[in-house]
Design an enzyme around this catalytic site. Structure first.
Site, PDB file in Angstrom:
ATOM      1  CB  SER A 123      -1.341   0.156   1.308  1.00 56.09           C
ATOM      2  OG  SER A 123      -0.720  -0.131   2.556  1.00 56.09           O
ATOM      3  CG  HIS A 144      -3.072  -1.187  -2.854  1.00 57.31           C
ATOM      4  ND1 HIS A 144      -3.470   0.397  -2.167  1.00 57.31           N
ATOM      5  CD2 HIS A 144      -2.992  -1.998  -1.595  1.00 57.31           C
ATOM      6  CE1 HIS A 144      -3.886   0.204  -1.399  1.00 57.31           C
ATOM      7  NE2 HIS A 144      -3.250  -0.840  -0.543  1.00 57.31           N
ATOM      8  CD  GLU A 156      -5.294   2.236  -5.683  1.00 57.64           C
ATOM      9  OE1 GLU A 156      -5.867   3.396  -4.825  1.00 57.64           O
ATOM     10  OE2 GLU A 156      -4.550   1.822  -4.433  1.00 57.64           O
ATOM     11  CG  ASN A 194      -3.920   4.651   1.357  1.00 54.19           C
ATOM     12  OD1 ASN A 194      -4.483   4.490   1.759  1.00 54.19           O
ATOM     13  ND2 ASN A 194      -2.766   3.691   1.397  1.00 54.19           N
TER      14      ASN A 194
HETATM   15  P1  NAI Z   1       0.189  -9.541   8.084  1.00 55.87           P
HETATM   16  O1  NAI Z   1       0.703  -9.087   9.482  1.00 55.87           O
HETATM   17  O2  NAI Z   1      -1.184  -9.875   9.216  1.00 55.87           O
HETATM   18  O3  NAI Z   1       0.731 -10.772   7.324  1.00 55.87           O
HETATM   19  C1  NAI Z   1       1.642 -10.489   6.269  1.00 55.87           C
HETATM   20  C2  NAI Z   1       1.655 -12.588   6.589  1.00 55.87           C
HETATM   21  O4  NAI Z   1       3.394 -12.397   5.353  1.00 55.87           O
HETATM   22  C3  NAI Z   1       2.445 -12.451   7.911  1.00 55.87           C
HETATM   23  O5  NAI Z   1       1.701 -14.273   8.068  1.00 55.87           O
HETATM   24  C4  NAI Z   1       4.232 -13.309   7.410  1.00 55.87           C
HETATM   25  O6  NAI Z   1       3.831 -14.952   8.267  1.00 55.87           O
HETATM   26  C5  NAI Z   1       3.848 -13.392   5.823  1.00 55.87           C
HETATM   27  N1  NAI Z   1       5.221 -13.301   5.381  1.00 55.87           N
HETATM   28  C6  NAI Z   1       6.421 -11.803   5.954  1.00 55.87           C
HETATM   29  N2  NAI Z   1       7.228 -12.214   5.636  1.00 55.87           N
HETATM   30  C7  NAI Z   1       7.217 -13.575   4.452  1.00 55.87           C
HETATM   31  C8  NAI Z   1       8.523 -13.635   3.442  1.00 55.87           C
HETATM   32  N3  NAI Z   1       9.361 -13.331   3.442  1.00 55.87           N
HETATM   33  N4  NAI Z   1       7.418 -14.638   2.797  1.00 55.87           N
HETATM   34  C9  NAI Z   1       6.728 -15.494   3.175  1.00 55.87           C
HETATM   35  N5  NAI Z   1       5.773 -15.377   4.074  1.00 55.87           N
HETATM   36  C10 NAI Z   1       5.295 -13.624   5.121  1.00 55.87           C
HETATM   37  O7  NAI Z   1      -0.435  -8.339   7.166  1.00 55.87           O
HETATM   38  P2  NAI Z   1      -1.568  -7.647   6.375  1.00 55.87           P
HETATM   39  O8  NAI Z   1      -2.157  -6.494   6.844  1.00 55.87           O
HETATM   40  O9  NAI Z   1      -2.028  -8.857   5.345  1.00 55.87           O
HETATM   41  O10 NAI Z   1      -0.721  -6.724   4.923  1.00 55.87           O
HETATM   42  C11 NAI Z   1       0.416  -7.707   3.979  1.00 55.87           C
HETATM   43  C12 NAI Z   1       0.556  -6.494   2.629  1.00 55.87           C
HETATM   44  O11 NAI Z   1      -0.651  -5.865   2.777  1.00 55.87           O
HETATM   45  C13 NAI Z   1       1.150  -5.234   2.972  1.00 55.87           C
HETATM   46  O12 NAI Z   1       1.993  -4.771   2.448  1.00 55.87           O
HETATM   47  C14 NAI Z   1       0.631  -4.218   3.593  1.00 55.87           C
HETATM   48  O13 NAI Z   1       1.172  -3.296   3.366  1.00 55.87           O
HETATM   49  C15 NAI Z   1      -0.362  -4.147   2.140  1.00 55.87           C
HETATM   50  N6  NAI Z   1      -2.106  -3.928   2.585  1.00 55.87           N
HETATM   51  C16 NAI Z   1      -2.463  -4.343   4.315  1.00 55.87           C
HETATM   52  C17 NAI Z   1      -3.193  -3.573   3.901  1.00 55.87           C
HETATM   53  C18 NAI Z   1      -4.319  -3.720   5.325  1.00 55.87           C
HETATM   54  O14 NAI Z   1      -5.455  -3.123   6.046  1.00 55.87           O
HETATM   55  N7  NAI Z   1      -3.592  -4.960   6.119  1.00 55.87           N
HETATM   56  C19 NAI Z   1      -4.193  -2.958   3.273  1.00 55.87           C
HETATM   57  C20 NAI Z   1      -4.150  -2.630   1.979  1.00 55.87           C
HETATM   58  C21 NAI Z   1      -2.481  -3.666   1.737  1.00 55.87           C
END
Ligand code: NAI
Length: 510
Positions: A123, A144, A156, A194
């Site tokens: 994001s 996104h 997006e 954003n």
């Molecule tokens: P989260 O922390 O809930 O999940 C991330 C997951 O990725 C975790 O389960 C972790 O174990 C895993 N992970 C981390 N490094 C890894 C790797 N090298 N290889 C494989 N798995 C790995 O995070 P969330 O909230 O799901 O966000 C994920 C992405 O989505 C980020 O880039 C965030 O900026 C983006 N995003 C988040 C939003 C939100 O509201 N939470 C909305 C839109 C985008």
């Protein structure tokens, strides 16, 4: 350009909140989906979580059991990255860290088929930067989703400098086939949502900091007059101030400290105090056990009103007259400059000037300014402010006439553009600037703000409805009042001013 075939394997990396949601969306659409997470057991747990959620929907009669089973049958947990080799599309939703994401994409580039599309759900990171070290940067794009991915319609589709436009079209068509509302955007800080949403928070934060009104009242104005689902304080309490403040800071930094994106000291103070919103029990509001929600400030009046004088064309305020007429207020219409006279009070839509300044400049005693409403036919609350020296009787008469139309009045201190008007003007300004800079088309910007953050109307369509000329005037008055370039009108708004043939009457000539 056509969507990916349903038989194409979609891989999702990161089984957190976003990855699990995206996997569910792709599997529901009929793709075989492989979910990978480097945390042992996380992918399997995420699939179990999807199972539980879908089962609840089946129990509630919102999903049929066959669809539930078909979705589950499409989902599998990978044993390692190598299991993703057959994918046609890989969507990365891992930790928001440039180095970690770059390392992952470098690995994927070696592992995946040459025609596999690589996508990031980032994001805040630049797609151009994420792709820069790849041998084939053209195959990396942003995809996104919004949280929760199965619920939020917007996606997006972001192109970096090297991204292949044909792949952007494929992802757009694919997201559409998945039941989403995709938009195309260039990789620029904040992408569309954003970036364009920043003023929604910033203007309320500024009004609060200046003591224009309290949180509950400002929130109520954005909801009940602006038609937004939530006001800025309840929404940032929900998002979390750490997250919302960090996004503002990153957009502010990325735009070389353009003051339009200036973060708020009062939000920083909440972050510093650990008052992060709902999740920590306190933010602008107190969510702890037994805490009382502060009351919305509403003005009361005993004044008896049975007639009003309409001077000239009230422009967007005109539907108010229907409500007054329906509540048996006797209306006399005569020529003039768009004013409503009620007893001693002179009511007008704000044009961004302070009430006191406008009263002086236009020679109007007892001037009471009204805030913008999304729809004056149905608004239940309106912000008002008045010039210094306005008689209490005039304020009472203004409050009473609004009450007759079924509208509660909330007072703001004498503030340029009141609350909803300045918020909408600044949203439209940011949307126009994003359009000017080629971030996305006008239609996609409006769609993004409606489908991504539930705005009741796209900011550009809203500006058009108010009259682009009026919006430019409001911004110019805000800029003059604060002496800040933060409020400078976008060139795009000025351009559409000359192109716009459907302008509402200018409020600046009152
Ligand atoms: P989260 O922390 O809930 O999940 C991330 C997951 O990725 C975790 O389960 C972790 O174990 C895993 N992970 C981390 N490094 C890894 C790797 N090298 N290889 C494989 N798995 C790995 O995070 P969330 O909230 O799901 O966000 C994920 C992405 O989505 C980020 O880039 C965030 O900026 C983006 N995003 C988040 C939003 C939100 O509201 N939470 C909305 C839109 C985008």
């Amino acid at each position: 350009m056509s969507a990916l075939d349903r038989s194409a394997i979609v891989a999702v990396i990161g089984a957190g909140a976003m990855g699990a949601g995206i996997a569910q969306v792709a599997a529901r659409a009929g793709h075989p989906v492989v979910l990978h997470d480097n945390r042992q057991g996380a992918a399997r747990a995420a699939i179990a979580g999807i199972d539980t959620q879908l089962a609840k929907r089946v129990a509630a009669g919102k999903l049929d059991a066959a669809a539930h089973q078909a979705c589950l049958a499409n989902l599998s947990a990978a044993n390692g990255l190598q299991d993703l080799a057959g994918a046609s599309l890989v969507i990365e939703a891992i930790v928001e860290n440039l180095a970690v994401k770059r390392a992952l994409f470098a690995e994927l580039e070696c592992l995946c088929r040459a025609d596999c599309i690589l996508a990031s759900n980032t994001s805040s990171l630049s797609i151009t930067t994420l792709a820069a070290e790849l041998q084939h940067p053209e195959r990396l794009l942003g995809l996104h989703f919004f949280n929760p991915a199965p619920v939020m319609a917007l996606v997006e589709v972001i192109s970096g400098l090297a991204s292949d436009p044909a792949l952007a079209r494929t992802l757009h068509a694919t997201a559409k086939a998945w039941g989403k509302k995709p938009v195309l955007a260039r990789s620029t800080p904040g992408f569309i949502v954003n970036r364009v949403a920043r003023p929604f928070y910033a203007e309320s934060l500024r009004l609060l900091q200046e003591g224009a009104a309290d949180c509950a009242t400002l929130d109520a104005l954005l909801r009940e007059a602006g038609g937004f689902r939530m006001g800025a304080f309840e929404l940032t309490d929900l998002i979390g101030h750490d997250v919302n403040y960090a996004v503002t800071c990153s957009v502010f930094d990325a735009y070389y400290h353009d003051m339009r994106f200036q973060p708020s000291l009062i939000q920083k103070e909440l972050v510093d105090a650990g008052h992060l919103g709902r999740k920590s029990g306190r933010g602008f509001y107190d969510y702890r056990e037994g805490a009382q929600r502060p009351a919305v400030q509403t003005l009361n009046s005993d004044a008896l009103i049975d007639c009003a004088v309409v001077e000239g064309d009230l422009g967007v305020l005109a539907p108010l007259l229907e409500r007054l007429g329906a509540s048996c207020i006797d209306l006399t219409v005569r020529a003039g400059n768009g004013l409503l006279r009620v007893g001693e009070a002179v009511l007008a839509l704000s044009d961004g000037r302070l009430a006191s300044q406008r009263a002086r400049e236009d020679g109007l005693a007892n001037l009471i300014l009204l805030d913008l409403a999304l729809d004056y036919r149905s608004a239940t609350r309106l912000g008002i402010s008045w010039a210094q020296g306005t008689a209490q009787a005039a304020i009472d008469q203004a409050v009473a006439v609004l009450a007759r139309a079924g509208i509660s009045a909330s007072a703001l201190s004498d503030t340029p553009g009141l609350c909803v008007l300045r918020t909408v003007a600044m949203l439209a300004n940011e949307a126009a600037d994003a359009q000017l800079q080629g971030v996305a088309s006008a239609a996609d910007i409006d769609l993004a703000m409606c489908a991504g953050v539930n705005y009741p109307l796209g900011p550009l369509a809203w500006a058009h409805a108010i009259g682009t000329g009026s919006v430019v005037t409001v911004l110019q008055h805000l800029q003059a009042a604060y002496g800040e370039e933060r409020y400078r009108p976008s060139l795009q708004l000025r351009r559409s001013l000359t192109a716009n043939t459907l302008l509402a009457p200018e409020t600046s000539h009152e």
